[in-house]
Scaffold this active site. Structure first.
Site, PDB file in Angstrom:
ATOM      1  N   GLU A 105       5.739   2.885  -2.945  1.00  0.00           N
ATOM      2  CA  GLU A 105       5.710   1.653  -2.166  1.00  0.00           C
ATOM      3  C   GLU A 105       7.099   1.132  -1.858  1.00  0.00           C
ATOM      4  O   GLU A 105       8.081   1.506  -2.514  1.00  0.00           O
ATOM      5  CB  GLU A 105       4.900   0.603  -2.928  1.00  0.00           C
ATOM      6  CG  GLU A 105       5.324   0.464  -4.371  1.00  0.00           C
ATOM      7  CD  GLU A 105       4.327  -0.319  -5.223  1.00  0.00           C
ATOM      8  OE1 GLU A 105       3.208   0.192  -5.440  1.00  0.00           O
ATOM      9  OE2 GLU A 105       4.667  -1.412  -5.674  1.00  0.00           O
ATOM     10  N   SER A 158      19.172  -4.019 -15.266  1.00  0.00           N
ATOM     11  CA  SER A 158      18.042  -4.728 -15.857  1.00  0.00           C
ATOM     12  C   SER A 158      18.341  -4.931 -17.338  1.00  0.00           C
ATOM     13  O   SER A 158      18.223  -4.004 -18.129  1.00  0.00           O
ATOM     14  CB  SER A 158      16.764  -3.902 -15.682  1.00  0.00           C
ATOM     15  OG  SER A 158      16.492  -3.746 -14.320  1.00  0.00           O
ATOM     16  N   LEU A 159      18.726  -6.142 -17.676  1.00  0.00           N
ATOM     17  CA  LEU A 159      19.140  -6.408 -19.059  1.00  0.00           C
ATOM     18  C   LEU A 159      17.945  -6.908 -19.878  1.00  0.00           C
ATOM     19  O   LEU A 159      17.570  -6.310 -20.875  1.00  0.00           O
ATOM     20  CB  LEU A 159      20.293  -7.422 -19.050  1.00  0.00           C
ATOM     21  CG  LEU A 159      20.999  -7.664 -20.373  1.00  0.00           C
ATOM     22  CD1 LEU A 159      21.601  -6.387 -20.936  1.00  0.00           C
ATOM     23  CD2 LEU A 159      22.086  -8.731 -20.226  1.00  0.00           C
ATOM     24  N   HIS A 160      17.385  -8.012 -19.482  1.00  0.00           N
ATOM     25  CA  HIS A 160      16.118  -8.533 -20.014  1.00  0.00           C
ATOM     26  C   HIS A 160      16.121  -8.941 -21.488  1.00  0.00           C
ATOM     27  O   HIS A 160      15.076  -9.346 -22.013  1.00  0.00           O
ATOM     28  CB  HIS A 160      14.961  -7.548 -19.797  1.00  0.00           C
ATOM     29  CG  HIS A 160      14.770  -7.104 -18.370  1.00  0.00           C
ATOM     30  ND1 HIS A 160      15.107  -7.876 -17.282  1.00  0.00           N
ATOM     31  CD2 HIS A 160      14.283  -5.946 -17.849  1.00  0.00           C
ATOM     32  CE1 HIS A 160      14.829  -7.217 -16.171  1.00  0.00           C
ATOM     33  NE2 HIS A 160      14.334  -6.048 -16.485  1.00  0.00           N
ATOM     34  N   CYS A 205       7.498   6.459 -13.364  1.00  0.00           N
ATOM     35  CA  CYS A 205       8.800   6.276 -14.014  1.00  0.00           C
ATOM     36  C   CYS A 205       8.655   6.609 -15.491  1.00  0.00           C
ATOM     37  O   CYS A 205       7.633   6.314 -16.096  1.00  0.00           O
ATOM     38  CB  CYS A 205       9.243   4.819 -13.846  1.00  0.00           C
ATOM     39  SG  CYS A 205      10.843   4.446 -14.602  1.00  0.00           S
ATOM     40  N   CYS A 214      13.177  -3.032  -0.271  1.00  0.00           N
ATOM     41  CA  CYS A 214      13.232  -2.509  -1.638  1.00  0.00           C
ATOM     42  C   CYS A 214      12.497  -1.175  -1.639  1.00  0.00           C
ATOM     43  O   CYS A 214      11.308  -1.117  -1.335  1.00  0.00           O
ATOM     44  CB  CYS A 214      12.545  -3.526  -2.545  1.00  0.00           C
ATOM     45  SG  CYS A 214      12.345  -2.975  -4.225  1.00  0.00           S
ATOM     46  N   GLY A 253      10.488   3.626 -10.020  1.00  0.00           N
ATOM     47  CA  GLY A 253      11.379   4.693 -10.483  1.00  0.00           C
ATOM     48  C   GLY A 253      12.702   4.199 -11.018  1.00  0.00           C
ATOM     49  O   GLY A 253      13.087   3.053 -10.804  1.00  0.00           O
ATOM     50  N   GLU A 254      13.395   5.074 -11.743  1.00  0.00           N
ATOM     51  CA  GLU A 254      14.734   4.782 -12.234  1.00  0.00           C
ATOM     52  C   GLU A 254      15.703   5.603 -11.375  1.00  0.00           C
ATOM     53  O   GLU A 254      15.765   6.839 -11.515  1.00  0.00           O
ATOM     54  CB  GLU A 254      14.830   5.162 -13.720  1.00  0.00           C
ATOM     55  CG  GLU A 254      16.235   5.187 -14.300  1.00  0.00           C
ATOM     56  CD  GLU A 254      17.064   3.941 -13.992  1.00  0.00           C
ATOM     57  OE1 GLU A 254      16.586   2.811 -14.199  1.00  0.00           O
ATOM     58  OE2 GLU A 254      18.215   4.101 -13.531  1.00  0.00           O
ATOM     59  N   ASN A 269       6.227 -11.366 -13.102  1.00  0.00           N
ATOM     60  CA  ASN A 269       5.017 -11.206 -12.316  1.00  0.00           C
ATOM     61  C   ASN A 269       3.954 -10.633 -13.235  1.00  0.00           C
ATOM     62  O   ASN A 269       4.014  -9.456 -13.595  1.00  0.00           O
ATOM     63  CB  ASN A 269       5.293 -10.190 -11.199  1.00  0.00           C
ATOM     64  CG  ASN A 269       5.068 -10.791  -9.843  1.00  0.00           C
ATOM     65  OD1 ASN A 269       4.110 -11.525  -9.617  1.00  0.00           O
ATOM     66  ND2 ASN A 269       5.958 -10.460  -8.935  1.00  0.00           N
ATOM     67  N   SER A 301      19.660  -0.554  -8.714  1.00  0.00           N
ATOM     68  CA  SER A 301      19.311  -1.212  -9.973  1.00  0.00           C
ATOM     69  C   SER A 301      18.938  -0.170 -11.026  1.00  0.00           C
ATOM     70  O   SER A 301      18.130   0.718 -10.773  1.00  0.00           O
ATOM     71  CB  SER A 301      18.126  -2.151  -9.728  1.00  0.00           C
ATOM     72  OG  SER A 301      17.709  -2.741 -10.932  1.00  0.00           O
ATOM     73  N   CYS A 341       7.059  -4.681  -8.857  1.00  0.00           N
ATOM     74  CA  CYS A 341       7.280  -3.267  -9.087  1.00  0.00           C
ATOM     75  C   CYS A 341       6.041  -2.464  -9.498  1.00  0.00           C
ATOM     76  O   CYS A 341       5.485  -2.654 -10.568  1.00  0.00           O
ATOM     77  CB  CYS A 341       8.305  -3.210 -10.196  1.00  0.00           C
ATOM     78  SG  CYS A 341       9.100  -1.667 -10.332  1.00  0.00           S
TER      79      CYS A 341
HETATM   80  N1  SAH Z   1      14.396   1.290 -12.909  1.00  0.00           N
HETATM   81  C1  SAH Z   1      15.254   0.360 -12.248  1.00  0.00           C
HETATM   82  C2  SAH Z   1      14.751  -0.126 -10.906  1.00  0.00           C
HETATM   83  C3  SAH Z   1      13.285  -0.394 -10.736  1.00  0.00           C
HETATM   84  S1  SAH Z   1      12.619  -1.811 -11.543  1.00  0.00           S
HETATM   85  C4  SAH Z   1      15.545  -0.795 -13.171  1.00  0.00           C
HETATM   86  O1  SAH Z   1      15.038  -0.826 -14.278  1.00  0.00           O
HETATM   87  O2  SAH Z   1      16.347  -1.649 -12.816  1.00  0.00           O
HETATM   88  C5  SAH Z   1      13.226  -3.165 -10.625  1.00  0.00           C
HETATM   89  C6  SAH Z   1      13.244  -4.467 -11.397  1.00  0.00           C
HETATM   90  O3  SAH Z   1      11.931  -5.043 -11.489  1.00  0.00           O
HETATM   91  C7  SAH Z   1      13.731  -4.306 -12.813  1.00  0.00           C
HETATM   92  O4  SAH Z   1      14.635  -5.320 -13.146  1.00  0.00           O
HETATM   93  C8  SAH Z   1      12.451  -4.418 -13.587  1.00  0.00           C
HETATM   94  O5  SAH Z   1      12.700  -4.739 -14.907  1.00  0.00           O
HETATM   95  C9  SAH Z   1      11.719  -5.490 -12.806  1.00  0.00           C
HETATM   96  N2  SAH Z   1      10.277  -5.615 -13.066  1.00  0.00           N
HETATM   97  C10 SAH Z   1       9.427  -4.680 -13.481  1.00  0.00           C
HETATM   98  N3  SAH Z   1       8.187  -5.198 -13.634  1.00  0.00           N
HETATM   99  C11 SAH Z   1       8.264  -6.495 -13.291  1.00  0.00           C
HETATM  100  C12 SAH Z   1       7.307  -7.566 -13.244  1.00  0.00           C
HETATM  101  N4  SAH Z   1       6.032  -7.385 -13.539  1.00  0.00           N
HETATM  102  N5  SAH Z   1       7.761  -8.788 -12.861  1.00  0.00           N
HETATM  103  C13 SAH Z   1       9.054  -8.977 -12.519  1.00  0.00           C
HETATM  104  N6  SAH Z   1       9.973  -8.015 -12.538  1.00  0.00           N
HETATM  105  C14 SAH Z   1       9.600  -6.783 -12.930  1.00  0.00           C
END
Ligand code: SAH
Length: 339
Positions: free
Chosen positions: A89, A211-213, A109, A102, A156-157, A287, A188, A330
């Site tokens: 997508e 993506s730190l989180h 992944c 995007c 994907g990564e 989300n 990303s 995503c």
């Molecule tokens: N693999 C890469 C790029 C794809 S994910 C990465 O990890 O950065 C893109 C972004 O969407 C990432 O920051 C991921 O953590 C975030 N993401 C994944 N699921 C999500 C959700 N349900 N709500 C909000 N962001 C989400």
């Protein structure tokens, strides 16, 4: 058979030289593909019939089709079928500064982030360069607008599909083709350290988002398995090197998950972690998805978290939300199909 959209301009020129043809034919084909946007070799009317015939024998062209579009006020979500019937997508967002797409880089992944729908469905395969490019071409054709920004943040990564990604960047960035400025391209990653190191040595000024989180290993290990391979200290040291080498700002993405990584202590720890780095933090309201139990942080707590970062003089924004009604997070559209 190779796909014509896998070739950089140099590849095309080399192809023609190898065929005992003039090198400039490569440029002509590149122009048909990315400026005039033809969809068949027969439309390349300044080439001789023999050349067209050998191109047809050697290369495939369009392979993706749009199977579904979901529309909201400021966002379109596209589901594509690949030639082997796999699905990926892309999401088109309407910003004040332009249209941002995007795109996906893999079918599924393998990074296994616990909150992410894409990772729930394991990687089936990498996308080829042409499949990333076709996402842009098809969306521009469908919506009739020019895409000004590309973010590589779909399924994907990207750094787990590094070579195809770099070729994709080279092709879309080329001034004789789609000509997307490198500052208008963002990649990303969840933090694949060796690839961040390679990436910093490239000549492109592409933006990097990470993506730190989580502000520490304890929490990050729980939600992102990649952290067990490349823990936060190593990630941060690498990013400091990246910033020094490229002189570019890094974006940190930080999803706020209720009760997991959204406390005031987390905000303070995060502020200390990125202090004095040339970066900014993008706070992302989670989300929620049906298959995963994490909840989004309450608005009041999002504001509190934001305020703490601001007070500590960190550049921070709360991501404007697009398309949560149409499952634009995503992997959600593809995942709905698979269920
Ligand atoms: N693999 C890469 C790029 C794809 S994910 C990465 O990890 O950065 C893109 C972004 O969407 C990432 O920051 C991921 O953590 C975030 N993401 C994944 N699921 C999500 C959700 N349900 N709500 C909000 N962001 C989400």
């Amino acid at each position: 058979m190779d796909n014509i959209y896998n070739l950089t301009l140099t590849d095309l020129e080399n192809y023609f030289v190898g065929q005992n043809e003039k090198k400039y034919k490569g440029q002509q084909v590149f122009d048909w593909l990315y400026r005039k946007r033809v969809v068949s070799f027969d439309e390349m009317t300044n080439l001789k019939k023999e050349v067209i015939d050998s191109l047809k024998k050697e290369f495939t062209m369009r392979t993706l089709s749009i199977t579904k579009v979901e529309r909201d006020i400021d966002v379109n979500k596209y589901l594509f079928a690949l030639s082997d019937h796999e699905k990926v997508e892309a999401v088109l967002m309407d910003h004040l500064y332009g249209n941002s797409l995007c795109i996906s880089t893999q079918v599924g992944c393998n990074m296994g982030c616990k909150f992410c729908e894409s990772g729930r469905l394991k990687k089936v395969r990498n996308l080829e360069t042409h499949e990333m490019i076709e996402q842009i071409l098809l969306v521009e054709e469908e919506c009739g607008k020019r895409i000004s920004h590309v973010v590589v943040m779909g399924i994907g990564e990207p750094f787990d599909n590094y070579d195809n990604l770099i070729k994709f960047i080279e092709i879309i960035n080329h001034p004789k083709g789609i000509e997307l400025g490198s500052r208008h391209i963002t990649v990303s990653t969840c933090g694949v350290v060796p690839k961040i190191k390679e990436f910093m040595n490239l000549p492109y000024q592409v933006n990097l988002a990470v993506s730190l989180h989580a502000p520490n290993n304890e929490i990050r290990n729980q939600i992102m398995p990649i952290n067990k391979v490349y823990p936060i200290e190593i990630l941060m040291t690498t990013l400091k090197e990246y910033i020094k080498k490229t002189n570019r700002r890094v974006t940190f993405e930080y999803i706020l998950l209720d009760g997991i990584n959204d406390t005031s202590e987390c905000a303070i720890e995060l502020a200390n972690l990125v202090k004095e780095m040339n970066c900014y933090i993008n706070l992302i309201p989670y989300n929620e998805t049906n298959n995963i139990s994490y909840k989004r942080t309450k608005p009041l707590n999002i504001s509190k978290f934001y305020d703490i970062l601001k007070k500590n003089r960190i550049n921070v924004t709360i991501r404007r939300e697009y398309g949560s009604k149409i499952s634009a997070a995503c992997g959600q559209l593809r995942s709905k199909k698979e269920d």
